[in-house]
Design a protein around this motif. Structure first.
Motif: not given
Length: 207
Positions: A141, A144-145, A185-187, A193
């Motif tokens: 998390s 993610l960026q 994005v979600e992972s 992902s």
């Protein structure tokens, strides 16, 4: 000698890809990229994705599916080449980081999920969602960026294990902005992902 030749060829290909990615990214940042909008049928897009990635899925022995939501319009006005570039980057990453399981592309109409203050999406007649989901290594998390920054990957060892220039997502994010959309994005680490490209759909054409 054959192995040395393969190594040299692979290194040359990687270098060429890196140079092309840097040139493309610099063009976007300098504002010299022009868009050429045309009608793009979703059935044609499905065919492009199948031709490009089915062999990769077969080689890695993982499932690959493409789903077009029944509520989709027949086509969209967009820059076909740029849309293909984004999806190719997202799908290439999905296959690269997925050793087993599946990769899926779903194209649908979305009602939420994008940044709330994005005026191009908020004011559009509808919003299209191109979601690429995989069962790969996943991303922590707190990374993610970071993965959208040029030359950055989620793990310092990633480039050694999986290869790549670290420019694909940065390039895709800038292309999405050019198309008045965005990528989210979600992972989950170790689970997989989902990268989603949101684009505005306007009945009078692409804005």
């Amino acid at each position: 000698q054959v192995e040395f030749a393969k190594t040299i060829y692979g290194s040359g290909s990687d270098l060429l890809t890196l140079i092309n990615d840097i040139l493309d990214l610099s063009k976007i940042e300098s504002g010299t990229v022009t868009l050429e909008s045309s009608e793009y049928r979703f059935a044609t897009l499905r065919g492009y994705v199948e031709r490009t990635f089915c062999h990769m899925a077969n080689a890695k022995k993982i499932d690959f599916s493409i789903e077009l939501d029944k509520a989709l319009p027949v086509s969209v006005m967009t820059d076909t080449t740029r849309l293909q570039q984004i999806l190719k980057n997202l799908l290439s990453n999905a296959f690269k980081f997925t050793a087993n399981g599946c990769v899926a592309l779903r194209i649908s109409l979305a009602e939420h999920g994008w940044t709330a203050d994005n005026p191009n999406l908020a004011q559009a007649d509808a919003v299209l969602a191109f979601s690429v989901t995989d069962t790969g290594v996943g991303i922590a998390s707190d990374k993610l960026q970071l993965i959208f920054e040029a030359f950055q990957q989620a793990d310092g060892s990633t480039v050694r294990k999986y290869g790549g220039t670290g420019l694909g997502l940065s390039f895709s994010r800038e292309l999405a902005r050019l198309l008045n959309g965005e990528i989210r994005v979600e992972s989950e680490l170790g689970i997989g992902s989902t990268f989603t490209l949101f684009l505005p759909y306007n009945r009078d054409g692409f804005i």
